[in-house]
Write a protein that holds these residues in place. Structure first.
Motif, short mmCIF file in Angstrom:
data_model
loop_
_atom_site.label_atom_id
_atom_site.label_comp_id
_atom_site.label_asym_id
_atom_site.label_seq_id
_atom_site.Cartn_x
_atom_site.Cartn_y
_atom_site.Cartn_z
N VAL A 48 -35.69 -16.52 6.55
CA VAL A 48 -35.10 -15.22 6.21
C VAL A 48 -33.97 -15.49 5.23
N VAL A 49 -33.95 -14.72 4.13
CA VAL A 49 -32.88 -14.84 3.14
C VAL A 49 -32.03 -13.57 3.22
N PHE A 50 -30.73 -13.77 3.43
CA PHE A 50 -29.77 -12.67 3.46
C PHE A 50 -28.84 -12.80 2.26
N ARG A 51 -28.34 -11.65 1.78
CA ARG A 51 -27.40 -11.65 0.65
C ARG A 51 -26.22 -10.75 0.99
N LYS A 52 -25.05 -11.18 0.52
CA LYS A 52 -23.83 -10.39 0.69
C LYS A 52 -23.06 -10.45 -0.62
N HIS A 53 -22.58 -9.28 -1.08
CA HIS A 53 -21.73 -9.23 -2.26
C HIS A 53 -20.29 -9.35 -1.79
N VAL A 54 -19.60 -10.35 -2.33
CA VAL A 54 -18.24 -10.65 -1.91
C VAL A 54 -17.28 -10.08 -2.95
#
Length: 173
Positions: free
Chosen positions: A84-90
């Motif tokens: 599973v690939v998760f992304r978060k904009h910081v």
């Protein structure tokens, strides 16, 4: 009349598939597992300066509900059988820029970020063409020496300051 029936049948099939998947997903959430699921989790952090960091880890999932709640602040980008690939904009600049990022100017007048003091071979990112004629000599010297970035506020401040010195495109008549 036959076309309407085929359309209705397709709609019923779609509802059935959606309902079945929903029921299975709910069952996975609530049913304790006898065997854990081994999953590779990839966390992508996208920073304001465009830098993307990636962290990989292996997890054993005993409860899907706990797994999804652990990553509820992340956006799912990709799901495959065992990953599973998760992304978060910081809302910050990357650790790379904080540690060793400098604003500078190229020989042809482009505002640029460098890894370390400005030199031709260590460019990280280029922004926009500056009108050197409008630029005060002290500002020009600052850019040639390199302006350390260190934090988000400084990053935004320098971009906003030098945006006022961009080359304006000449419009054709």
């Amino acid at each position: 009349m036959r076309t309407k029936c085929v359309g209705c049948l397709g709609l019923l099939l779609l509802v059935f598939v959606f309902h079945t998947n929903y029921v299975l997903a709910e069952e996975l959430k609530t049913t304790p597992r006898l065997e854990p699921i081994d999953v590779k989790v990839i966390l992508e952090r996208v920073y304001l300066d465009g830098e993307v960091s990636e962290e990989q880890m292996d997890e054993k999932i005993w409860s899907m509900e706990q797994f999804w709640s652990k990553y509820d602040q992340w956006q799912v980008v990709d799901i495959e059988d065992t990953s599973v690939v998760f992304r978060k904009h910081v809302d910050d600049i990357s650790p790379l820029l904080k540690a060793n990022g400098y604003f500078g100017i190229t020989d042809d007048g482009v505002l640029t970020i460098y890894y370390g003091k400005p030199q031709k071979y260590n460019i990280i990112q280029s922004f926009f063409q500056l009108d050197i004629g409008k630029l005060e000599s002290t500002r020009h010297e600052e850019l040639k020496e390199g302006i350390p970035i260190r934090n988000k506020d400084r990053y935004v401040e320098v971009l906003e300051t030098f945006k006022n010195y961009t080359v304006q495109e000449k419009q054709a008549n």
